[in-house]
Design a protein around this motif. Sequence first.
Motif, PDB file in Angstrom:
ATOM      1  N   UNK A  57     -40.851 -21.173  32.472  1.00 44.22           N
ATOM      2  CA  UNK A  57     -42.575 -21.471  31.742  1.00 44.22           C
ATOM      3  C   UNK A  57     -42.964 -22.506  32.910  1.00 44.22           C
ATOM      4  N   UNK A  58     -42.346 -23.151  33.492  1.00 40.24           N
ATOM      5  CA  UNK A  58     -42.968 -24.224  34.231  1.00 40.24           C
ATOM      6  C   UNK A  58     -43.483 -23.715  35.781  1.00 40.24           C
ATOM      7  N   UNK A  59     -42.414 -23.035  36.577  1.00 39.78           N
ATOM      8  CA  UNK A  59     -42.866 -22.737  38.033  1.00 39.78           C
ATOM      9  C   UNK A  59     -43.083 -21.163  38.087  1.00 39.78           C
ATOM     10  N   UNK A  60     -42.672 -20.604  36.762  1.00 39.95           N
ATOM     11  CA  UNK A  60     -43.193 -18.823  36.849  1.00 39.95           C
ATOM     12  C   UNK A  60     -42.316 -18.075  37.796  1.00 39.95           C
ATOM     13  N   UNK A  61     -41.218 -18.818  38.518  1.00 38.46           N
ATOM     14  CA  UNK A  61     -40.255 -17.912  39.176  1.00 38.46           C
ATOM     15  C   UNK A  61     -39.342 -17.238  38.171  1.00 38.46           C
ATOM     16  N   UNK A  62     -38.781 -16.072  38.743  1.00 39.01           N
ATOM     17  CA  UNK A  62     -37.755 -15.309  38.199  1.00 39.01           C
ATOM     18  C   UNK A  62     -36.583 -16.032  38.528  1.00 39.01           C
ATOM     19  N   UNK A  63     -35.698 -16.206  37.338  1.00 34.55           N
ATOM     20  CA  UNK A  63     -34.676 -17.088  37.682  1.00 34.55           C
ATOM     21  C   UNK A  63     -33.592 -17.206  36.437  1.00 34.55           C
ATOM     22  N   UNK A  64     -32.479 -17.642  36.602  1.00 27.85           N
ATOM     23  CA  UNK A  64     -31.613 -18.227  35.376  1.00 27.85           C
ATOM     24  C   UNK A  64     -32.421 -19.245  34.796  1.00 27.85           C
ATOM     25  N   UNK A  65     -32.559 -18.671  33.473  1.00 20.50           N
ATOM     26  CA  UNK A  65     -33.517 -19.690  32.598  1.00 20.50           C
ATOM     27  C   UNK A  65     -32.931 -19.967  31.356  1.00 20.50           C
ATOM     28  N   UNK A  66     -32.925 -21.082  30.572  1.00 20.37           N
ATOM     29  CA  UNK A  66     -32.349 -21.474  29.661  1.00 20.37           C
ATOM     30  C   UNK A  66     -33.241 -22.044  28.318  1.00 20.37           C
ATOM     31  N   UNK A  67     -33.048 -21.890  27.423  1.00 16.77           N
ATOM     32  CA  UNK A  67     -33.965 -22.285  26.103  1.00 16.77           C
ATOM     33  C   UNK A  67     -33.278 -22.072  24.852  1.00 16.77           C
ATOM     34  N   UNK A  68     -33.966 -22.609  23.809  1.00 14.59           N
ATOM     35  CA  UNK A  68     -33.348 -22.093  22.414  1.00 14.59           C
ATOM     36  C   UNK A  68     -33.146 -20.713  22.125  1.00 14.59           C
ATOM     37  N   UNK A  69     -32.251 -20.416  21.313  1.00 12.65           N
ATOM     38  CA  UNK A  69     -31.766 -18.923  20.953  1.00 12.65           C
ATOM     39  C   UNK A  69     -32.267 -18.725  19.638  1.00 12.65           C
ATOM     40  N   UNK A  70     -33.638 -18.297  19.555  1.00 10.21           N
ATOM     41  CA  UNK A  70     -34.250 -18.213  18.180  1.00 10.21           C
ATOM     42  C   UNK A  70     -34.323 -16.818  18.160  1.00 10.21           C
ATOM     43  N   UNK A  71     -34.222 -15.680  18.798  1.00 10.55           N
ATOM     44  CA  UNK A  71     -34.333 -14.302  18.648  1.00 10.55           C
ATOM     45  C   UNK A  71     -33.164 -13.615  17.904  1.00 10.55           C
ATOM     46  N   UNK A  72     -31.857 -14.239  17.822  1.00  7.12           N
ATOM     47  CA  UNK A  72     -30.743 -13.677  17.060  1.00  7.12           C
ATOM     48  C   UNK A  72     -30.702 -13.683  15.824  1.00  7.12           C
ATOM     49  N   UNK A  73     -30.499 -12.957  14.895  1.00  2.00           N
ATOM     50  CA  UNK A  73     -30.126 -13.005  13.712  1.00  2.00           C
ATOM     51  C   UNK A  73     -28.786 -13.439  13.386  1.00  2.00           C
ATOM     52  N   UNK A  74     -27.899 -13.360  14.123  1.00  2.00           N
ATOM     53  CA  UNK A  74     -26.458 -13.768  14.299  1.00  2.00           C
ATOM     54  C   UNK A  74     -26.061 -14.928  14.848  1.00  2.00           C
ATOM     55  N   UNK A  75     -25.397 -15.680  14.355  1.00  2.00           N
ATOM     56  CA  UNK A  75     -24.972 -17.067  14.987  1.00  2.00           C
ATOM     57  C   UNK A  75     -24.117 -16.693  16.272  1.00  2.00           C
ATOM     58  N   UNK A  76     -24.095 -17.916  16.939  1.00  2.00           N
ATOM     59  CA  UNK A  76     -23.264 -17.267  18.317  1.00  2.00           C
ATOM     60  C   UNK A  76     -21.778 -17.047  18.036  1.00  2.00           C
ATOM     61  N   UNK A  77     -21.329 -17.693  16.738  1.00  2.00           N
ATOM     62  CA  UNK A  77     -19.818 -17.559  16.428  1.00  2.00           C
ATOM     63  C   UNK A  77     -19.697 -16.119  16.014  1.00  2.00           C
ATOM     64  N   UNK A  78     -20.812 -15.398  15.128  1.00  2.00           N
ATOM     65  CA  UNK A  78     -20.725 -14.256  14.906  1.00  2.00           C
ATOM     66  C   UNK A  78     -20.745 -13.234  15.777  1.00  2.00           C
ATOM     67  N   UNK A  79     -21.465 -13.637  17.223  1.00  2.00           N
ATOM     68  CA  UNK A  79     -21.575 -12.697  18.359  1.00  2.00           C
ATOM     69  C   UNK A  79     -20.529 -12.800  18.987  1.00  2.00           C
ATOM     70  N   UNK A  80     -19.996 -13.936  19.219  1.00  2.00           N
ATOM     71  CA  UNK A  80     -18.637 -13.883  19.986  1.00  2.00           C
ATOM     72  C   UNK A  80     -17.619 -13.132  19.120  1.00  2.00           C
ATOM     73  N   UNK A  81     -17.529 -13.364  17.922  1.00  2.00           N
ATOM     74  CA  UNK A  81     -16.255 -12.461  17.386  1.00  2.00           C
ATOM     75  C   UNK A  81     -16.618 -10.983  17.419  1.00  2.00           C
TER      76      UNK A  81
END
Length: 145
Positions: A57-81
């Motif tokens: 969102x800052x430099x506009x480059x395509x890269x490995x990016x990190x942010x909050x994970x609001x798009x999944x309806x399952x928790x990370x624990x459920x997804x890993x399980x």
Amino acid sequence: MGSAVDNVLAFLRQHADQQFCSTCLAFEFTLTFHSVDSALASVGQQVALTELRGQCAICGQRALVTGLDPRHHRSPQERVLLFFLDHTGRLFCHACIGRRLELNIGTVQKAVADLRAASVSDAPCSECGHQRLVVGRDAGRVSPP
């Protein structure tokens, strides 16, 4: 002024719908790349972070990016399980689980620890083949969170 972890967490919460590359986060907080990675791993222990190839969102480059994970309806624990259940008999390192589920390493580590039921051993990862601490489903011990 707070710690790097507090500052990064506050920044990501302020920009919850955006994703950022490590380079831009390092410049934003005048941190080394190693410090950014450590801060993101710590933040990932507190809140679910996504990590994927995308546009910063800052430099506009395509890269490995990190942010909050609001798009999944399952928790990370459920997804890993569910990942473990879908891959019974295979062992994966945290990095490969994170890559497959598009989760930050800290988020994966917390999800695995919260499950407290995955078998943990030092063995080759089924995905990348590296000898690492790997986790997998132990049929008698995995239960939903």
